[in-house]
Design a protein around this motif. Structure first.
Motif, PDB file in Angstrom:
ATOM      1  N   ARG A 321       0.827  -1.209   0.000  1.00 11.32           N
ATOM      2  CA  ARG A 321       0.000   0.000   0.000  1.00 11.32           C
ATOM      3  C   ARG A 321       0.863   1.262   0.000  1.00 11.32           C
ATOM      4  O   ARG A 321       0.553   2.243  -0.677  1.00 11.32           O
ATOM      5  N   GLU A 322       1.924   1.243   0.769  1.00 10.79           N
ATOM      6  CA  GLU A 322       2.796   2.413   0.830  1.00 10.79           C
ATOM      7  C   GLU A 322       3.414   2.711  -0.532  1.00 10.79           C
ATOM      8  O   GLU A 322       3.522   3.872  -0.943  1.00 10.79           O
ATOM      9  N   ALA A 323       3.811   1.665  -1.254  1.00  7.48           N
ATOM     10  CA  ALA A 323       4.427   1.857  -2.564  1.00  7.48           C
ATOM     11  C   ALA A 323       3.455   2.461  -3.563  1.00  7.48           C
ATOM     12  O   ALA A 323       3.836   3.264  -4.425  1.00  7.48           O
ATOM     13  N   VAL A 324       2.185   2.082  -3.466  1.00  7.14           N
ATOM     14  CA  VAL A 324       1.187   2.550  -4.427  1.00  7.14           C
ATOM     15  C   VAL A 324       0.645   3.926  -4.052  1.00  7.14           C
ATOM     16  O   VAL A 324       0.479   4.804  -4.904  1.00  7.14           O
ATOM     17  N   LEU A 325       0.356   4.136  -2.773  1.00  3.47           N
ATOM     18  CA  LEU A 325      -0.269   5.388  -2.340  1.00  3.47           C
ATOM     19  C   LEU A 325       0.737   6.516  -2.138  1.00  3.47           C
ATOM     20  O   LEU A 325       0.403   7.692  -2.346  1.00  3.47           O
ATOM     21  N   GLY A 326       1.949   6.180  -1.750  1.00  2.00           N
ATOM     22  CA  GLY A 326       2.937   7.207  -1.433  1.00  2.00           C
ATOM     23  C   GLY A 326       3.144   8.255  -2.503  1.00  2.00           C
ATOM     24  O   GLY A 326       3.144   9.464  -2.213  1.00  2.00           O
ATOM     25  N   PRO A 327       3.313   7.855  -3.777  1.00  2.00           N
ATOM     26  CA  PRO A 327       3.556   8.853  -4.823  1.00  2.00           C
ATOM     27  C   PRO A 327       2.394   9.816  -5.068  1.00  2.00           C
ATOM     28  O   PRO A 327       2.575  10.844  -5.709  1.00  2.00           O
ATOM     29  N   ALA A 337      -8.482   3.926  -2.529  1.00  2.00           N
ATOM     30  CA  ALA A 337      -7.778   2.678  -2.250  1.00  2.00           C
ATOM     31  C   ALA A 337      -8.698   1.506  -2.566  1.00  2.00           C
ATOM     32  O   ALA A 337      -9.764   1.378  -1.970  1.00  2.00           O
ATOM     33  N   ASN A 338      -8.279   0.670  -3.506  1.00  2.00           N
ATOM     34  CA  ASN A 338      -9.083  -0.475  -3.930  1.00  2.00           C
ATOM     35  C   ASN A 338      -8.643  -1.705  -3.139  1.00  2.00           C
ATOM     36  O   ASN A 338      -7.509  -2.163  -3.275  1.00  2.00           O
ATOM     37  N   LEU A 339      -9.539  -2.226  -2.312  1.00  2.00           N
ATOM     38  CA  LEU A 339      -9.252  -3.360  -1.442  1.00  2.00           C
ATOM     39  C   LEU A 339     -10.135  -4.542  -1.824  1.00  2.00           C
ATOM     40  O   LEU A 339     -11.361  -4.412  -1.889  1.00  2.00           O
ATOM     41  N   THR A 340      -9.527  -5.679  -2.089  1.00  5.49           N
ATOM     42  CA  THR A 340     -10.291  -6.885  -2.386  1.00  5.49           C
ATOM     43  C   THR A 340     -10.894  -7.436  -1.098  1.00  5.49           C
ATOM     44  O   THR A 340     -10.192  -7.569  -0.095  1.00  5.49           O
ATOM     45  N   VAL A 341     -12.179  -7.727  -1.128  1.00  6.00           N
ATOM     46  CA  VAL A 341     -12.870  -8.211   0.071  1.00  6.00           C
ATOM     47  C   VAL A 341     -13.447  -9.610  -0.147  1.00  6.00           C
ATOM     48  O   VAL A 341     -14.349 -10.033   0.567  1.00  6.00           O
ATOM     49  N   VAL A 342     -12.909 -10.326  -1.114  1.00  9.79           N
ATOM     50  CA  VAL A 342     -13.316 -11.702  -1.383  1.00  9.79           C
ATOM     51  C   VAL A 342     -12.166 -12.606  -0.969  1.00  9.79           C
ATOM     52  O   VAL A 342     -11.103 -12.596  -1.595  1.00  9.79           O
ATOM     53  N   ARG A 343     -12.359 -13.382   0.095  1.00 12.10           N
ATOM     54  CA  ARG A 343     -11.282 -14.224   0.613  1.00 12.10           C
ATOM     55  C   ARG A 343     -10.752 -15.173  -0.456  1.00 12.10           C
ATOM     56  O   ARG A 343      -9.543 -15.398  -0.562  1.00 12.10           O
ATOM     57  N   GLY A 344     -11.648 -15.747  -1.240  1.00 13.86           N
ATOM     58  CA  GLY A 344     -11.239 -16.713  -2.249  1.00 13.86           C
ATOM     59  C   GLY A 344     -10.437 -16.111  -3.382  1.00 13.86           C
ATOM     60  O   GLY A 344      -9.859 -16.842  -4.187  1.00 13.86           O
ATOM     61  N   MET A 345     -10.397 -14.773  -3.470  1.00 17.82           N
ATOM     62  CA  MET A 345      -9.628 -14.085  -4.501  1.00 17.82           C
ATOM     63  C   MET A 345      -8.451 -13.320  -3.887  1.00 17.82           C
ATOM     64  O   MET A 345      -7.944 -12.377  -4.479  1.00 17.82           O
ATOM     65  N   LEU A 362      -2.095   7.081   4.621  1.00 12.25           N
ATOM     66  CA  LEU A 362      -1.159   7.299   3.505  1.00 12.25           C
ATOM     67  C   LEU A 362      -1.718   8.262   2.459  1.00 12.25           C
ATOM     68  O   LEU A 362      -1.079   8.486   1.431  1.00 12.25           O
ATOM     69  N   GLY A 363      -2.906   8.807   2.720  1.00 10.13           N
ATOM     70  CA  GLY A 363      -3.467   9.806   1.823  1.00 10.13           C
ATOM     71  C   GLY A 363      -4.687   9.389   1.040  1.00 10.13           C
ATOM     72  O   GLY A 363      -5.258  10.205   0.305  1.00 10.13           O
ATOM     73  N   ALA A 364      -5.127   8.143   1.163  1.00 11.22           N
ATOM     74  CA  ALA A 364      -6.362   7.731   0.481  1.00 11.22           C
ATOM     75  C   ALA A 364      -7.545   8.482   1.082  1.00 11.22           C
ATOM     76  O   ALA A 364      -7.652   8.613   2.296  1.00 11.22           O
ATOM     77  N   ASN A 365      -8.429   8.975   0.229  1.00  8.06           N
ATOM     78  CA  ASN A 365      -9.604   9.699   0.719  1.00  8.06           C
ATOM     79  C   ASN A 365     -10.919   9.043   0.315  1.00  8.06           C
ATOM     80  O   ASN A 365     -11.987   9.557   0.608  1.00  8.06           O
ATOM     81  N   GLN A 366     -10.842   7.912  -0.397  1.00  8.11           N
ATOM     82  CA  GLN A 366     -12.010   7.100  -0.697  1.00  8.11           C
ATOM     83  C   GLN A 366     -11.609   5.631  -0.679  1.00  8.11           C
ATOM     84  O   GLN A 366     -10.415   5.295  -0.767  1.00  8.11           O
TER      85      GLN A 366
END
Length: 392
Positions: A321-327, A337-345, A362-366
Motif C-alpha cells: 500500500r505504501e508503494a502505491v499510495l505514497g507517490p 484505495a481499492n481493497l479486495t474483500v473476497v477471501r477466495g480471490m 497514507l493519503g487515500a480519501n475514498q
C-alpha cells in the motif's frame, strides 16, 4: 470516507433484494460495469442462477447504432443477461436504494476484438500476438477506445466513471486456463514481454532513435537468462534496465508513455465533452509508469492534471500500500484505495477496518471494495461490520 462497491449488472437484474442488500453494507456508491471483458462469475445470492458466463468483452447497454455505423471496430453487445439494457435496469434499482451509481468501463482489454481483428493486437518481440491486448498506438484502436469511453461512461443516472485498462495492456492477462507459470518472469521480464512490435510501434521506436529490428533482437537476448532460469527474476524498473540496458529501456518507456498519455488525455476529454460539468472521471492506475494491465502505469502529477483522481490497487501488506499510495500523497484529487474483500480471490475482509485506516493514513480519501457481487455471505458480513465501525 466515501466507499464504493464494484458490481456487475447481472448481480442486480432479476434479484429484487440485491440493491437493498448492497445498501445495507454501508457503502454510499456502486461502481457498476458498463463495458467489461469476458469472464465467468459466481452469483452466490441470486434467486435464479449461480454462474454467469460472459463469453466475450461487451457493453452492458444497447450501443448507439448511429455512432458505430460503418465502423470496422465497434463494441459487441451482450447476450447473457436477460434485459434490453442491463446497465440501466441495475442502475435504476441501485439508485432506488439510495446509492450513487458510477460507471465502470474496461477499455484496452478485449479478446474478441483481437480474435476478429488480429492486426489490432499487441505483438511481442517474438512475433506472438496478444489478442486480449489491443495496441493503443494504432490510430484505429485509439479512435475506437475514445468513442467507447465516451459512450459507456456517460450513462443515464451515472454521476461519474472509473476507467480501467486506459493505457497499455500486455503479457499478463489472467487468461482462462493460463499455463504460463512454469517460468518465473518477475515484473521486469513482464515489461519486456509486453513491448509491442506492430508496425505502428516499430515506427514509434524509430522516432526515439531506435531500430525496431535491433530492439526486438535485444529484447529476445535480454530474456534468454529468464528462459534458462539462471538467477532470480529481476524486479522493478532497475531490473528492466539490468536486462535490456538503461538507455534502451528508457527509450522504450518514452514511446509508451507518450502513447498512453495521449490516449488518456483524449479519453478523458471525450468523456467530459459528453457529460455534465460535475461528472467525475477516475482512472485505475499504478504509480510505476512501466506497468501495464488493468491498473495502468502513470505519472501521478500528469494523471491528476488530466483526471479527477485515481483508483489504486491496495490489497496486500502495508509495504504494498505504501508503494502505491505514497507517490500520490499530498497531490490532491480523489485517491481511492481499492481493497479486495473476497477471501477466495486473495482479499481480507476481516482486516478491512485496519487496512482502510492504514490507506487513509497514507493519503487515500475514498475506498473501493472488490467485489460485492462475488463475495460470500460471511465476507459481506465482515465488510458491513468494518464499515459500521469506520463510520463512527
Amino acid at each position: 470516507m466515501k466507499t464504493s462497491a464494484f458490481l456487475y449488472p447481472w448481480d442486480i437484474v432479476g434479484d429484487p433484494d440485491a440493491a437493498a442488500r448492497v445498501a445495507d453494507l454501508g457503502v454510499q456508491q456502486v461502481t457498476l460495469a458498463a463495458a467489461y471483458h469476458s469472464t465467468r462469475a459466481l452469483t452466490p445470492r441470486h434467486p435464479a442462477r449461480r454462474i454467469v458466463t460472459a463469453e466475450h468483452a461487451a457493453v452492458l447497454y444497447p450501443p448507439d447504432a448511429g455512432r458505430w455505423a460503418g465502423r470496422e471496430l465497434r463494441p459487441y453487445g451482450q447476450s447473457w443477461v436477460d434485459s434490453d439494457d442491463a446497465y440501466a435496469e441495475a442502475a435504476e434499482a441501485l439508485a432506488g436504494a439510495g446509492l450513487d451509481v458510477h460507471s465502470w468501463v474496461v477499455l484496452a482489454h478485449n479478446s474478441r476484438l483481437g480474435a476478429e481483428h488480429p492486426d489490432t493486437s499487441v505483438v511481442n518481440a517474438y512475433g506472438d500476438r496478444y489478442p486480449w491486448a489491443p495496441c493503443i498506438a494504432q490510430p484505429a484502436v485509439r479512435a475506437y477506445l475514445v468513442d467507447l469511453a465516451a459512450e459507456a461512461a456517460v450513462r443515464d443516472g451515472a454521476g461519474g466513471t472509473e476507467l480501467e485498462s486506459c493505457g497499455w495492456y500486455g503479457f499478463a492477462h489472467l487468461h482462462a486456463h493460463d499455463k504460463i507459470a512454469g517460468v518465473g518472469l518477475g515484473d521486469a521480464a513482464q515489461y519486456l514481454m509486453s513491448l509491442c512490435f506492430c508496425s505502428d510501434c516499430r515506427a514509434g521506436y524509430g522516432g526515439q532513435g531506435l531500430d525496431a529490428e535491433e530492439l526486438s533482437l535485444a529484447v529476445r537476448g535480454a530474456l534468454e537468462p529468464v528462459w534458462s532460469g539462471s538467477g532470480a527474476p529481476e524486479a522493478g524498473w532497475d531490473g528492466v534496465g539490468k536486462l535490456l540496458g538503461a538507455d534502451l529501456a528508457a527509450a522504450t518507456l518514452r514511446w509508451r508513455t507518450e502513447v498512453a498519455r495521449g490516449l488518456q488525455e483524449s479519453v478523458v476529454a471525450a468523456v467530459r465533452a459528453a457529460a455534465s460539468p460535475d461528472f467525475q472521471v477516475l482512472l485505475h492506475a499504478d504509480p510505476a509508469p512501466y506497468r501495464s494491465g488493468a491498473n495502468v502505469g502513470v505519472d501521478p502529477a500528469h494523471i491528476l492534471s488530466v483526471a479527477d483522481g485515481v483508483v489504486l490497487p491496495c490489497t496486500g501488506g502495508d509495504a504494498a500500500r505504501e508503494a502505491v499510495l505514497g507517490p500520490f500523497a499530498g497531490r490532491g484529487g480523489v485517491v481511492a484505495a481499492n481493497l479486495t474483500v473476497v477471501r477466495g480471490m486473495g482479499g481480507s475482509p476481516g482486516t478491512l477496518e485496519r487496512d482502510a485506516a492504514h490507506a487513509a493514513s497514507l493519503g487515500a480519501n475514498q475506498l473501493r471494495l472488490y467485489h460485492a457481487g462475488l463475495a460470500s455471505g460471511p465476507d459481506l458480513e465482515a465488510v458491513a461490520e468494518a464499515l459500521s465501525r469506520l463510520g463512527r
